[in-house]
Structures are given as C-alpha cells and as structure tokens.
Design a protein around this motif. Structure first.
Motif, short mmCIF file in Angstrom:
data_model
loop_
_atom_site.label_atom_id
_atom_site.label_comp_id
_atom_site.label_asym_id
_atom_site.label_seq_id
_atom_site.Cartn_x
_atom_site.Cartn_y
_atom_site.Cartn_z
N GLU A 1240 0.84 -1.18 0.00
CA GLU A 1240 0.00 0.00 0.00
C GLU A 1240 0.88 1.23 0.00
O GLU A 1240 2.11 1.15 0.03
CB GLU A 1240 -0.92 0.01 1.23
CG GLU A 1240 -0.16 0.02 2.56
CD GLU A 1240 -1.08 0.15 3.74
OE1 GLU A 1240 -2.14 0.78 3.60
OE2 GLU A 1240 -0.74 -0.39 4.82
N ARG A 1241 0.24 2.39 -0.01
CA ARG A 1241 0.97 3.64 0.09
C ARG A 1241 1.65 3.75 1.45
O ARG A 1241 1.04 3.42 2.47
CB ARG A 1241 0.03 4.82 -0.10
CG ARG A 1241 0.74 6.19 -0.08
CD ARG A 1241 -0.21 7.33 0.18
NE ARG A 1241 -1.28 7.40 -0.80
CZ ARG A 1241 -2.23 8.33 -0.76
NH1 ARG A 1241 -2.25 9.23 0.19
NH2 ARG A 1241 -3.19 8.33 -1.68
N PHE A 1268 7.72 -2.13 -1.39
CA PHE A 1268 6.47 -2.28 -2.14
C PHE A 1268 6.51 -3.59 -2.90
O PHE A 1268 7.49 -3.90 -3.58
CB PHE A 1268 6.27 -1.12 -3.11
CG PHE A 1268 5.13 -1.35 -4.08
CD1 PHE A 1268 3.83 -1.47 -3.62
CD2 PHE A 1268 5.37 -1.49 -5.44
CE1 PHE A 1268 2.78 -1.70 -4.49
CE2 PHE A 1268 4.32 -1.71 -6.32
CZ PHE A 1268 3.03 -1.82 -5.85
N ILE A 1314 3.56 12.18 0.36
CA ILE A 1314 3.72 10.81 -0.10
C ILE A 1314 5.21 10.46 -0.05
O ILE A 1314 6.05 11.22 -0.55
CB ILE A 1314 3.17 10.62 -1.53
CG1 ILE A 1314 1.68 10.96 -1.57
CG2 ILE A 1314 3.39 9.19 -2.01
CD1 ILE A 1314 1.05 10.79 -2.93
N SER A 1317 8.45 4.52 -2.02
CA SER A 1317 8.27 3.14 -1.57
C SER A 1317 9.55 2.33 -1.78
O SER A 1317 9.55 1.28 -2.43
CB SER A 1317 7.10 2.49 -2.33
OG SER A 1317 5.90 3.13 -2.03
N TYR A 1388 -1.69 -1.34 -8.97
CA TYR A 1388 -1.50 -0.20 -8.07
C TYR A 1388 -1.19 1.05 -8.89
O TYR A 1388 -0.45 1.01 -9.87
CB TYR A 1388 -0.37 -0.45 -7.07
CG TYR A 1388 -0.77 -1.38 -5.96
CD1 TYR A 1388 -1.18 -0.89 -4.73
CD2 TYR A 1388 -0.77 -2.77 -6.15
CE1 TYR A 1388 -1.56 -1.75 -3.71
CE2 TYR A 1388 -1.15 -3.62 -5.13
CZ TYR A 1388 -1.55 -3.11 -3.92
OH TYR A 1388 -1.94 -3.96 -2.91
N GLY A 1390 0.44 4.79 -9.28
CA GLY A 1390 1.59 5.50 -8.75
C GLY A 1390 2.19 6.41 -9.80
O GLY A 1390 1.63 6.60 -10.89
N PHE A 1409 6.65 6.20 -6.39
CA PHE A 1409 5.68 6.61 -5.38
C PHE A 1409 4.38 5.85 -5.63
O PHE A 1409 3.78 5.97 -6.71
CB PHE A 1409 5.42 8.11 -5.44
CG PHE A 1409 6.63 8.94 -5.11
CD1 PHE A 1409 6.90 9.30 -3.80
CD2 PHE A 1409 7.52 9.35 -6.10
CE1 PHE A 1409 8.02 10.06 -3.49
CE2 PHE A 1409 8.62 10.11 -5.81
CZ PHE A 1409 8.88 10.46 -4.49
N VAL A 1410 3.97 5.06 -4.65
CA VAL A 1410 2.72 4.31 -4.73
C VAL A 1410 1.61 5.14 -4.10
O VAL A 1410 1.74 5.60 -2.96
CB VAL A 1410 2.85 2.95 -4.02
CG1 VAL A 1410 1.54 2.18 -4.08
CG2 VAL A 1410 3.97 2.13 -4.65
N VAL A 1411 0.50 5.31 -4.82
CA VAL A 1411 -0.62 6.12 -4.34
C VAL A 1411 -1.72 5.24 -3.77
O VAL A 1411 -2.31 5.55 -2.74
CB VAL A 1411 -1.15 7.03 -5.47
CG1 VAL A 1411 -2.37 7.81 -4.99
CG2 VAL A 1411 -0.05 7.98 -5.92
N GLY A 1412 -2.05 4.14 -4.43
CA GLY A 1412 -3.10 3.27 -3.90
C GLY A 1412 -3.48 2.20 -4.89
O GLY A 1412 -3.08 2.23 -6.06
N HIS A 1426 -8.93 8.30 -3.55
CA HIS A 1426 -8.18 7.21 -2.93
C HIS A 1426 -8.64 7.06 -1.49
O HIS A 1426 -8.64 8.04 -0.73
CB HIS A 1426 -6.68 7.48 -3.01
CG HIS A 1426 -6.19 7.61 -4.41
ND1 HIS A 1426 -5.81 6.52 -5.17
CD2 HIS A 1426 -6.05 8.69 -5.23
CE1 HIS A 1426 -5.44 6.93 -6.38
NE2 HIS A 1426 -5.58 8.24 -6.44
#
Length: 1527
Positions: A1240-1241, A1268, A1314, A1317, A1388, A1390, A1409-1412, A1426
């Motif tokens: 996840e984020r 991640f 944010i 990851s 996912y 990102g 960068f993972v957002v969701g 999100h």
C-alpha cells in the motif's frame, strides 16, 4: 400625523387576519409534500444506543434546568398532519443473523449466503400504506474479479424541482446506469476467490456459518435487523429527482471558484427602488417635574423622606411565598454601609482599598435581587464601576472562561457577593475559591453583616457626567464576551426616556421575571424602578419552573400595573391552565415583552391576549420592545388606549417590496413595529460594505444616535469605533451627520411612516446561505410551528450555521420529548425539512435531536447558543437522532469530470513529448554484471533447495535460524546442517506416509517457526509444491477454519502437513459448522522418521513451479500466484545485492511467514545469502511490545524488517516506556535499515512518529523506509544498504482526482505527503501506464505501475489451470513507446519522479511513489478518490475514532468508523465525518456506519481489507452501533 394614524389603523385591521400566517404557511407547505413518495430510510441504531445516556445526563435534573430563555414554543399544533406527513422506514425481518468474528483483525473470506427463493429487491414501506414484501438474500457487490463495468454517473443532488425537458433528460441519463446496476445486483454471482481476472469462475467456496445471533430486537418501530440493501435503495430513490436547479455548467476546482459557486448572484432578486431613507427623529423629551436629578439621588430622596418605609423590592422564595422585602430606607442604609466598607476597610480585614473608578464584579444568584440592588447602588455611591456577572458554579460552566477574560481586561480584582452565594462557590481543600479557567485572582468581599459607617461619614453627591456608571457584558454568536460601558449621563438619560415612554409613576407595582443583572431586566427593575420610587416584585427563575403562572398571581394579588416578561413566560402561562381561574389582569396597563423583536414571540403575544382578554387584559397593554446591549432600548410600543390613535404592534407579510435576506417574494417574515424613543435619531444602513444609508424599501441594520446608549466596548477600541462611532454615508459618500455619531444596534429592519421602527431580525442571527440571507429567528419560528406541543421539549431549539465548503450550512438542534419513538422523531424531522424548504427556499444541512435538558444552558435556563455550536462542532453534544441532508444543501460541488474518449494514447504521448514531459520509466541496477563479479554466486547451485544442501555441506555449523519467544529467549535455533536434516526427514514422511508424487501440492499449516521452514524445504526435496497457510485462530475458530479449508481446496493440496496442536484445531468440534467436506490426509510432523532421503529432487528447468503463494489482498480477493524456481532465486539475488546480505550479517524479521515478501524473507533469503535470521513472530510482540526492539539491540542487528501492525504496536505501546528501555540498555544506533513490508501507500505519519519516538534510543530517521510488493511481484522496491535516503514529496490532492501529479510546497493547501516506496531492486524495470488505454504516461500523470523483472510471478494459480485470463496481468504490453516488451500489471496506481539523489552507479535516482490500489479507488462524479486520503481526513475529525475504512457501493460513498468510546457518542461522529469529507474532498458521504473497535478487517501486514469489509456490510454482518443515511 394623519398618515401615521391611517397606517397604524390599517395594521391593526390586518393584525387578526395575519396572526396565524406562519402556521397557515407551514400547513400549506406540508400539504404540498403529501402527494410525494415518502421513502426516506430510517437510520439503523443498536437498541443499547437508544437507552444509553451520557454519564452526566443523570446529574441533570429535569425540574432544575428545564426552562428556556432564548427560544419558545409556537402556539399552534398541526394535528391534522400527524398521520399524513410522516415518513416511515423499513421494518422487514432478515433470516440471516449477523456475525461477529472472534478475531476481528484476521482477514476472513466472506462468500455470500445462497440465494433464497424470493429474489428481487426488498419492498419499501411508505408512511400510510401496509407493506407487501419479499425477503431476498443480502445484496453482494463484487466487481473485483469480474469484468470492469462502465462507471455510472452519480445521481444529481436534489437541488430544485425542475420540469424542463433538458433537466429531465439529464436525470434519466445519469440514473440509467444506476438502474442497470441495481438490476444486475439482484441476481448476483458468488465472488471469485482464486482469480482477479475477468473470465470463467470456479465453484464458490462454502458459505460461512454465522458466529452468533444478534440480540437486537425491534424498539419503538425500528428493527434490529436493519437490512442494509433495501435502505440504501431507499436512499438512492430519494436522490433520483433533483430538487434544486442543476449544477453550474463549469468545472469548479479552486478556492475562488468554489466561493463564487457558493454565492451566486440571483438575477431575479428584487432591486431597491425607493428613495434614500430619511432618518427618523423621536419626539422631544419632556422631563416630568419632580424626577430625581440622578439615579443615586433617587436613593437618597426615597430612602430619607417620609416614605422611607415604602417597599422597593419583594422576592418570592422557592415555595412561591413573599419572604424577603426591602424598603427604600433599608436600601439607603445598606448601600451606604457597603460603600463605606468598600472605600475604607474592604471588609475590615485590611486587604487593601479600592479607589473611585475601579471596576468591581457583582456576583449574586438569581434568587437574591435585593443584595444585588444594594451592592449596585453602593458602587454608584462609592464611585466604583459595577460589573454584574453570573455566579460560577463549576469550572466547566458555559462561557465562564470568556467572563474571566472580561474581568481580566477590566482590571477587576474585587468581587462582591453574599454569604450564601459564597458558600456555594466551588472551593479547594484549603477552603479557598478554586481558580476558574481564564479568571484573574479575585478578593471575594462578602456584603453581609458589615459594620455601620460613622455618623459623620457621607458620600459626595455625584453629578451625571461622562464618567463610567457600570459595565454590562454581552455575548456574540461565537461566544466571545464584551463589556459595554454605560456612562452616568447615558444611564440618567435612559431612565428618563423609559419613564416617559412607559409612563412610570411613583408607587406603581411592577412584576419582573427577567434577569435583573443585564439588559431589560436591569434597566427596568433595578434602575427605572428606583428612579421612580416603584415597588418591584421579583419572580426567581426557580419559582417560575415550579409555577409558571406565579407572575400572573402576583399581578392579581398586588394589583400590579406593570409586568416585565419574555414571550416564553407568556407561553408557560398558557400551559398552566389549572391556575387560570384565579387570575385577574384588569390592573395591568403595561405588559412589557422584552424579546418582542423576535418573530416567534408575536404568536405567543396573540394567543396570550386571546386567552386572557376575558381576564381583563387590554389589547393595548401588550408592549413589545426592541433593545440591544450597545444601544440600550431602541424602540418600544407605548402603552395607551386602543383605537385608531394607538401606536400598536402589527404583523406584516414581507413581500417583494422589501429587499434583504428573508424578505423575498413569496417568503414569510414576521415584522414587528415600534415607536422610536424620544430625542433619538434612527437610521438604517446596509449590512455589507460601507455603512451606506438604505433606501426606503431596503432592509438593513438599525442604528441609533442619542444620549441614552452605550459608550464603548471596554478595552476594544477598534470594535468601539466601528460600533459606537458609526458615521452613515449618503450616496455621494458624504456623512449623514457631522455633529453626531450613531451606534449599531445589531437589529435588522426598516423605517415606516410616522417614525415607526420595523424590526425583522438580528444581525447575530443572520445567515448567508448560497448568496441569500436568512435569520435564525425565522427558521426557529417555522420549525416550532411543526407540532411543537407534541415533540419539542419546552420549545428548546437552537439554530446556527457553520461554514462547510465555502458556504454557510444551517444546523437545527432541538430537545425532543422523552416519550418520542425513533420513527416519530424521523417523521417530525422530515416535516421540518419540508416546511423550511418550502417557506424559506433553503435546505437544512443537519437536524439533530438531543434528550431533554441536554443542551448547554445560560444561567436563567435559556439555550447557550455558542456553547451548543461549540459542542456540536467538537463532537460532544451526544444527540439521540441525527439527520444529515448534504445532497439538498450543497450546490457548489465541482462539476463531474468528463473523460474525452476521442483522445487516444498516441495523441497523449505526442502531447507529452511536445511539452517536454519525460515518459515515466525507471530501472534498477543490472544483475548480469553483478553475478559475474561475485565468486560466491558463481560457486553455489542455481536453485534454492540445492543451495540449502550445499550450505549444509560447506558451512554445516553456521547458525542460520534463531526463533525467539515473547520473553526474548531462544525457542529454537538451527544450523544449516540441522535444517537440512530436518527437511530430509519431512521429505521421507511425505514419501512414506503421504505417497507424494512430483508436482503434488502440499498445504503447510504451521504457526510461525522453524517447522514451517523445514517442511517447506522437505517439500522441495521430493519435488512437491508447498503452499503456506496461516493456521486457524483458537478464538475465532469457526470463520478461520473455513478460510483455511478454502485455501486448501482452491490450491488443490493433496496432503496437509502440520503439528499436533494445529491438527486438533482443524478437527475440533467447531468443524461441524463448515461444509462437512473431509480434509485431505493430514500428517503430523512432530514425530518424523530418522532416515535420510536417497536423493534430492532437482528441477529440470527454472520455469518449474517452486511454491504457491496465497493471500487475501487488500481488495478482499483470495489470490494464489505461482513462483518458479528461477523467480525465487532471482528474488533472493536481488535482495542480497540491494541489502548487501552476507553470511556475517544478522537480520531480524518481525513478519508473518505466509505470503509475499514475508514468506521470501523467512524461508528463502537466509538460505540463499547465508546470513543469520532472528525470527520474531508478530504474535509474540503483541504479548511483549518491547521484544522486537530489544532483540534488535541485543543482537546488534543492522537490517530488520517489520509490518505496519508491529510498528503501530510499538508506537502505541511503548510511548511512555522510552526511559525504561534506555535504562535496560536498549540502543538502536546499530540499525542501518528498518524496512516496512507492505502492499500500500507508505504511512508517512506512522513512520515519522516511530522515528521521532525512538530517536531517543539512537534510531536514525534515515533508517526507516518502506518496501512495495504485490501479487504479481512480491518485491518491486526495497530500501537498500547504500541507497539514497527515502524521498518525500507533497502532491496536490485535487490534481490526483484527475489522475494528474502536481508537486507543491510543504504546507500548501490541499497537499498530501507521499513517501517513496523504497528503491527498485536490481534487475527490475517499471513503467507507468494508463490502466484503460495501456499507453505510457509521463511523469506528471498518475497511472498503473507495470513491472518487468526476473522474479515476477509466473501467473495466477486457478482450479481449472490456465484459463487465459492471467495474460492481461502478467504479459501486458504498451500500445505506445516500446511496444515489444512484456510487463506484469501490479494493479497499483503511482508515479515516478527523478530526484537529485545519485545512485551507486552514478545515475540520478528515479523514485517510485505508490498512491493506492486501482481496485480500491472510489470513482464519484467522474473523479478518482483514494480511500486512504479520505480515511486520514476522517481519522482527524474526532478523537474517539480509532480506525476507519472507506469504500463505495452504487455510487454512494460509505464510511465505516470504529468508535473507541461509549455507544451514546456514536451519533456525534455523523456530522463531523460528513463535514470533514465534504470540506477537504468535495464529495458527499452517502452512508456512515459506526461500529465497535476491531470490526475493520486488517491482514497480517497491517493493511485494511476494504472490499472484505464491504461484503460484510452488505451481508448485514457488522453488527453496527449506528448507520446514518445522508439525504
């Protein structure tokens, strides 16, 4: 004069015809809604909530605080609407009881119950008719594994009734998708537990049996089984037809545009067309002969003359008897005694003296007006400035802190009080008065039993000059307290003016019910009464509660000619019907109604006159007055004779000729007119902008210029200039008068002919909603006209507004009668919404009902409005019922986003290239060169099983695994040789007893430990495919056993390996509740054969399947992936290179070993790299939170891995133990990398809190990072040993809704932080692609993360083999850019961002960068939300919210919050959650579910399973405390 008489005659004729105009309007408004479908869903409430009361509710006595000062009940009862205007709720029974999992934090698999024969949607019960329903199965939404459906547009909020063809077409088009979706849901398909692709589905697993029956039965018309599906359908039905005009045809995104949308300019608003208003001048004041020269002189005159025995004041005791009386002689002697002691001895104790001009607080209870009167005149005689305040009864008194600020600003150091009052003030154990919050240190001076002054001592007679006489406090609508200074000349002028206006004469008897410390009560009962030598009979508030007709009895007994009351006293007198027979009001010539400016007081006056006219009450005796603390008395209706010459009070229907706020065509406003006072000049100025003089047909703020008004706000020079030194401007911006200034009264109105003053509201009650002005008093009057006697408790109601999404939202809070049922409350609330909407053309945002006597009170029992508003906004009001209507009120939402389908991915790519945007692509280090340079990598075998055998022969005594228990001691430790031998024995067991074949699947059901690892390699040694499965939980055996069985069946495991303890759980009594299928053969590994394997299986190709990895993802899907031997080896190599793992290293693992990266770290990594792994099961950390960090310090661990659950447990459990850990020698300076394993984020707030908390133990903030991974690749990113520090960026939240990435500065509005990851593992490449078009995105776009790596999973494992659906996930190809490469889709969203950090290879670092999760995003109004962003907003809005989760269903946003508090606090969360989400995200919450702590499911990695929660919600399995459906 003739014009004035004719106008008044007309108003008197209209008075009786218009007396019930508001009630008729309410009746007509409700009649319009009778023909409409009434299908509003009742909220669902647990029965314990309905009976629960707050702890302090039992202290509140209904007989001690049940009055009202600021609100009254209207005089009408709409009885004929009780049976036709209500709205009912669903009352059907459900055959499926709810479940309560024993281990609520363990992810459960929730397939739906089998369909029943009824089918279809549940019937909806109306108000008047009976119901004919069928009982369908609970609706189940499952879009995760199936084909993606077209996202339907959300329903338009009900803004206006529109019959236009265009609006109707838009409504039908937007609701068509909703109807299709509801139709498809009726015949549901079981969810897919094996595949997240969109193709054929395997047979569903058996349904879960229920855990317990719900003990919630129906209560007063509501059902314990709340049938969520039908209620949501009812809610959708209420949102289908718009009530307001459609949204503006432009996209609203910035603050300025939202402000414009919230305040539209109405082209149909009436324009002022009259002439510029001429100020109204009062008649010349003629001072009657014989009046005293000053107020102080009146005490000497009447106290020393022959009539010194004449009574000045009489007080009724608690029993309603005349107990205490004060003569004018006693008033003179007692006031002189107090003045002497104040100036000379200050009580005879030598504390110090006070000087003339000092401010002194007067603290006397409401049942002791005599002591107050003596102290007040003592201060005047001594030259002191009295500051009357209320008695502080506790430190939590409403407004007590503000009073303290006033005393401090005024420099008050002495407080006068009586002995009885002083005893009741809270004190410390030492006997001193407690220190009230915000109060200065006071010397408490008791005014009883003082020594007499010497005979030669005399106070000097003081002339009426501009010196300060007294300070009266007033309260703003926000609760702030200001002190209004009244000079001696103004006090004298006010007394003279009131004497002339009311025709006061010496010896008259007056009855006073009001607060004698401020405003009308002070002016008439303390000042004017003594000034004219009158006799005042005080009726304390405590007596009025017991006998509301006591004031009328005193009029009858003493033949009083004057009564000073409020409209609530008239209403209470009407209710006391049994006491009417002995009442005679023939002597009454003046019935002064202090709150006559309120529109809802008129009906009380009219009905009181209608009832008591037969008792001798004359119509011309009722005299409302308009006043304010700043301007004192503004205007009053003069007592006199009836007929055409009377200066009366009238009610007028405000039509199009008036232009302001409530005065619009077709709306209703009660307007009271008065006669202006003598010598005063009155003008009306505009409410906004400069103080321009209004036109004759324009409503504004009334301003007064005269000698009888306040002088200033004490200590507030700026506010004084704007309020007391106003210069009204003419059209040419010239001042109206250069010789005099005006005082703002705070009253709204206009001027009529003949100097009449029309008042239609107050400035404090003004609300500007969507560009239109409304007054709280008018809303109160309309609400109270809806069955007040039946519902509102003693007419106690508060109306206020608060700003949400750049516009004011109206909130109505009322106390309901204790005998009202849930359904009656809801019906009444629906009638109120209809009445206010029809009459005022405005929607109520929140309508809340509280139990009797629960609203904060003023000292005289009135509603403390600012404190009520404060409690509402902070969530401590504890309402019994709440109805939120954001769809009706919020008209400035952003326009729905439109996706342009005609723009293809190639055009987007070209546009990015033209703009110079970099295409989003990043790559880790190459593995090929690293393998060539490493001698150790070239020497050890290729596959993981062979590597273990190789290490057992080369480093047989090297300790490779160490398992710890909760005490920190070693439970088990294995060397390479020991692990190899144990694995061989497991292989022998499989061959001899299991008769295993190559390629068979073996389920490993073990608690975290070395047995799991040995069994894993035992399977590899014989060519079997291991499947690691979490064992069932003993406390939640029923559900978790079913989950284990489902994984065993779906994975097609032919044999189960486990320990004896777990086998007993699998075959326990609770197993009878599951489907009844037999387990595969179960082998116990506690007793292994002591033989060696003849040979170890060697995989022929790297593509052969090594193991299966099953887990329940965050989207609630049970998915199993196939990991090949080559992928497992590649994964270990990448982690070895990134983290620099060598045999000399020690790594601590605090993870679950069943899936994902946790499985790889526990089972594979240490065998491949040769380092020692310290294994710490997370369950042991729950027992001992300090275990993990203590062991990291003890073993000098450089690299450690944990989950969010472990980090949160340490942060919450060790916050107060840092000092103790430091004493034990815990030192975390050795930690180089602390990696959070998650899908996840990154949770920035948690990681920052952890780093800051344990920095005292030496933990470096640079060490904490995240990883991640996902189902297709369990380790995409991982913070390496020599990698750059983790990068954080701030992204504009609004741009993310449109799949755009806009970086902003830290602290920017609407920004979220944010964190990166981790770093890309060596041999891994990622691109960002549009999930719909599969075109490559640029750095400025949000898209799906696609990964290309040697350790990608081979595909999803399904029962029917390869069905072709996994190709889209594991063999995806871009349609733009490099279209020949193959990627795996992570699912996912990102983005990539090139940073200034330099990698080890010298290249600039590309951060991921993972957002969701894509499947968890909520699409509303075409925009992507999100869940984690909304959840963070919800978590901040109330301190009692311990956890929350967000998901959507049928275009409704559903918010589930866990309440960490008492059940009666559940309803406090509803308005706070609605407002917070609306303010920060511009989206309306459809359903709010309040549940117990632990209901939101969280998997082993600490991640929320929102889709699993959604399934439980739709299946009625959450057992909620309260469910609110926002209308």
């Amino acid at each position: 004069m003739i014009e004035k008489r004719e106008f008044v005659k007309y108003l008197n004729q209209e008075r009786w015809r218009k007396r019930e105009v508001r009630q008729e309007a309410v009746k007509e408004a409700l009649a319009q809604y009778q023909c409409r479908p009434k299908n509003l869903p009742l909220p669902s409430k647990r029965s314990s909530v309905m009976t629960a009361r707050s702890p302090d509710a039992h202290i509140r006595d209904s007989d001690s605080e049940d009055s009202d000062d600021d609100s009254v009940t209207a005089d009408v009862n709409i009885n004929n609407l009780s049976s036709s205007s209500g709205v009912g709720g669903s009352s059907q029974q459900d055959t499926t009881p709810p479940t309560e999992p024993g281990n609520t934090r363990t992810p459960l698999l929730l397939p739906p119950p089998p369909p029943s024969s009824g089918g279809g949607l549940e019937g909806i019960r109306g108000v008047s008719g009976a119901t004919t329903t069928t009982t369908p199965p609970p609706l189940h939404h499952h879009g995760l594994g199936g084909p993606k459906q077209h996202q339907p547009l959300p329903p338009i909020p009900p803004h206006s009734l529109s019959n236009g063809g265009e609006d109707e077409a838009r409504r039908r088009r937007e609701m068509s998708d909703m109807a299709d979706l509801m139709r498809n849901i009726a015949s549901f398909t079981p969810p897919d537990v094996t595949n997240s692709a969109n193709s054929n589905r395997p047979p569903p697993p058996p349904p879960l049996p229920t855990a317990r029956q719900s003990g919630v039965d129906s209560w007063r018309g509501t059902t314990g089984r709340w049938k969520v599906s039908s209620k949501i359908q009812q809610l959708l039905n209420t949102l289908k037809r718009p009530k307001r005009r459609p949204l503006p045809e432009f996209y609203v995104d910035d603050e300025e545009d939202l402000e414009i949308a919230a305040n539209p300019k109405d082209p149909n608003a009436p324009r002022p067309e009259g002439m510029i208003m001429t100020p109204a001048r009062g008649e010349q004041l003629v001072i009657p002969a014989g009046l005293p020269r000053s107020v102080e002189d009146a005490v000497y005159r009447y106290g020393s003359s022959s009539g010194y025995k004449a009574p000045v004041a009489t007080v009724l005791d608690a029993n309603g008897k005349l107990s205490v009386s004060l003569t004018y002689g006693k008033l003179l002697s007692r006031s002189q005694k107090m003045a002497y002691n104040l100036l000379t001895r200050l009580g005879g104790r030598g504390e110090g003296a006070v000087m003339a001009g000092d401010r002194v607080a007067l603290v006397y209870p409401n049942n002791d007006p005599i002591s107050f009167m003596c102290a007040f005149y003592a201060c005047l005689q001594a030259g002191l400035v009295p500051v009357p305040i209320e008695v502080p009864l506790s430190r939590r008194d409403a407004g007590s802190q503000q009073i303290g600020f006033l005393l401090g600003s005024c420099g008050v150091s002495v407080a006068l009080t009586s002995e009885a009052c002083y005893k009741g003030i809270p004190k410390t154990s030492g006997g001193e008065v407690v220190s009230f919050k915000g109060w200065p240190k006071l010397v408490w001076f008791i005014t009883d039993h003082l020594p007499r002054p010497p005979k030669e001592w005399q106070t000097t007679t003081r002339q009426a000059d501009e010196s300060k006489a007294y300070i009266e406090y007033c309260t703003d609508k926000d609760g702030s307290v200001k002190g209004v200074v009244v000079t001696k000349s103004a006090m004298l002028a006010h007394c003279r003016t009131l004497t002339s206006a009311c025709n006061y004469t010496e010896g008259e008897v007056a009855v006073c019910v009001l607060d004698f410390k401020r405003e009308v009560g002070l002016w008439h009962s303390i000042l004017c009464s003594v000034f004219n030598g009158m006799h005042i009979i005080f009726i304390p508030y405590s007596v009025m509660k017991v006998n509301p007709a006591s004031w009328m009895h005193m009029i009858t007994r003493f033949k009083a000619s004057i009564a000073i009351v409020k409209s609530r006293d008239l209403h209470w007198g009407l209710l006391a019907t049994k006491d009417h027979k002995d009442v005679s009001l023939q002597s009454l010539r003046l019935l002064l109604v202090a709150d006559g400016a309120n529109p809802w007081s008129l009906s009380s006056c009219d009905q009181f006159l209608a009832v008591f006219q037969s008792k001798g009450l004359r119509p011309d005796a009722i005299c409302p007055c308009a006043s304010s603390p700043e301007a004192l008395t503004v205007s009053v209706r003069r007592p006199g004779h009836g007929g055409a010459n009377a200066v009366g009070r009238g009610v007028q229907h405000a039509g199009a000729e008036l232009w302001c706020g409530e005065s619009r065509p077709g709306e209703l406003a009660h307007i009271t007119h008065f006669a202006g006072l003598w010598t005063a000049m009155i003008v009306v100025v505009k409410l906004e902008g400069q103080s321009m003089v209004c036109r004759t047909d324009e409503v504004g703020e009334i301003c007064v210029s005269g000698s009888a008004s306040g002088d200033q706000y004490w200590g507030l020079q700026g506010m004084t200039n704007s309020t007391f030194r106003l210069q009204p401007l003419l059209q040419d911006s010239q001042p109206l008068s250069t010789s005099s200034s005006f005082v703002r009264t705070g009253l709204l109105g206009f001027l009529g002919p003949g100097g009449l003053v029309f008042v239609c509201g107050s400035r404090d009650g003004l609300m500007t909603v969507t560009g239109r002005k409304h007054n709280t008093d008018d809303i109160i009057a309309t609400v109270l006209a809806v069955e007040p006697m039946k519902f509102i408790y003693r007419g106690r109601i508060a109306v206020f507004s608060h700003k949400v999404l750049r516009d004011e939202r109206i909130c109505v809070i009322a106390e309901q009668r204790p005998d009202c049922s849930e359904e009656e409350s809801f019906q009444w609330m629906s009638r109120v919404l209809q009445a206010v909407d029809s009459i005022h053309q405005v929607g109520i945002y929140c309508l809340a009902l509280v139990p009797p006597n629960h609203l904060p009170k003023t000292p005289l029992g009135g509603i403390h409005l600012s404190e009520t508003r404060k409690k509402f906004l902070e969530g401590s009001l504890h309402p019994a019922n709440v109805l939120m209507c954001p769809h009706t009120c919020v008209t400035n939402l952003p326009k729905p986003r439109e996706v342009h389908h005609d723009v293809g991915p190639a055009s987007v790519m070209v546009g990015n290239l033209v703009q110079g945007n970099r295409l989003a692509s990043a790559q880790g280090r190459e593995l090929a060169g690293l393998m060539d340079n490493d001698e150790g990598m070239r020497r050890h075998p290729q596959f993981i099983a062979d590597i273990l055998k190789w290490r057992a022969s080369t480093t047989e005594n090297h300790e490779i695994l160490t398992l710890l228990n909760s005490k920190g001691t070693v439970a088990t430790s294995l060397t390479c040789a020991q692990l190899h031998k144990k694995a061989e024995r497991v292989g022998c067991l499989l061959l001899e007893k299991g008769h295993i074949n190559t390629g068979d699947h073996v389920a490993l059901i073990y608690p975290p430990g070395v047995d799991l690892i040995a069994s894993f390699y035992g399977c590899l040694y014989v060519g079997a495919v291991p499947v690691t499965i979490r064992p069932p939980h003993p406390q939640n055996l029923q559900s978790t056993v079913n989950t284990v069985r489902t994984v065993v069946e779906v994975s097609k495991s032919s044999i189960v390996l486990s320990t004896l303890t777990v086998i007993k759980l699998l075959k326990s009594k609770e197993e009878k509740f599951d489907s009844g299928k037999k387990w595969p053969p179960i082998l116990d590994t506690d007793d292994l054969p002591k033989r060696r394997l003849p040979s170890i299986y060697k995989a022929p190709t790297p593509e052969m399947i090594a193991y299966l990895d099953f887990s329940v993802s965050t989207t609630g899907m049970l998915a199993g992936i196939k990991m090949s031997h080559g992928a497992a080896t590649s994964l270990c190599l990448s982690m070895k290179v990134a983290c620099e793992l060598y045999p000399s290293r020690v790594v601590a693992l605090c993870l679950d070993p069943y899936c994902g990266l946790g499985l790889a770290l526990w089972v594979l990594s240490s065998i491949y790299s040769g380092h020692q792994s310290i294994l710490i099961p997370p369950g042991e950390v729950e027992i001992n939170p300090s275990l993990w960090l203590s062991m990291v310090s003890q073993y000098k661990v450089r690299d450690t891995f944990c989950s969010y659950g472990v980090m949160e447990l340490c942060t919450k459990g060790l916050g107060s133990s840092i000092g103790l850990l430091k004493q034990r020698g815990v030192n975390l300076a050795c930690v180089r990398t602390c990696v959070l394993v998650a899908e996840e984020r990154p949770r920035v707030q948690l990681t920052n809190s952890f780093s800051k908390l344990f920095s005292g133990l030496g933990l470096s903030p640079r060490a904490v990072s995240t990883s991640f991974g996902c189902r297709v690749n369990v380790a995409v990113c991982l913070q390496g040993a020599s990698s750059p520090d983790p990068t954080t960026v701030f992204v504009d939240l609004r741009s993310l809704r449109h799949d755009r990435v806009t970086l902003v500065e830290r602290g920017a509005p609407h920004s979220i932080c944010i964190m990166e990851s981790g770093k890309l593992l060596p041999g891994t490449k990622v691109v960002i692609a549009n999930p719909d078009t599969k075109g490559q995105c640029s750095d400025s776009h949000l898209g799906e993360i696609w990964v290309q790596s040697g350790h990608n999973a081979s595909g999803y494992f399904t029962v029917y083999g390869d069905d072709g659906t996994s190709g889209d996930h594991f063999n995806a190809q871009l349609v733009t850019g490099n279209t020949g490469e193959t990627y795996a889709r992570t699912g996912y969203l990102g983005f990539l961002r090139r940073t200034e950090s330099v990698q080890a290879d010298g290249e600039l670092h590309d951060a991921v960068f993972v957002v969701g999760a894509l499947d968890e995003t909520v699409i509303l109004r075409g925009m992507r939300y999100h869940p984690i962003d909304i959840e963070m907003t919800v978590m901040r809005c109330h301190k009692k919210i311990s956890e929350c989760a967000v998901f959507n269903w049928t275009n409704l946003l559903v918010v589930v919050v866990e309440l960490d508090g008492a059940e009666y606090e559940a309803l406090d969360l509803v308005p706070l959650v609605t407002s917070a989400v609306l303010e920060e995200h511009q989206v309306i919450v459809g359903v709010i579910v309040v549940v117990d702590p632990g209901v939101v499911p969280i998997n082993s990695r600490g991640e929320k399973q929102r889709m699993h929660l959604r399934d439980g919600f739709l299946a009625d399995q959450l057992d909620p405390i309260y469910v609110a459906y926002n209308m």
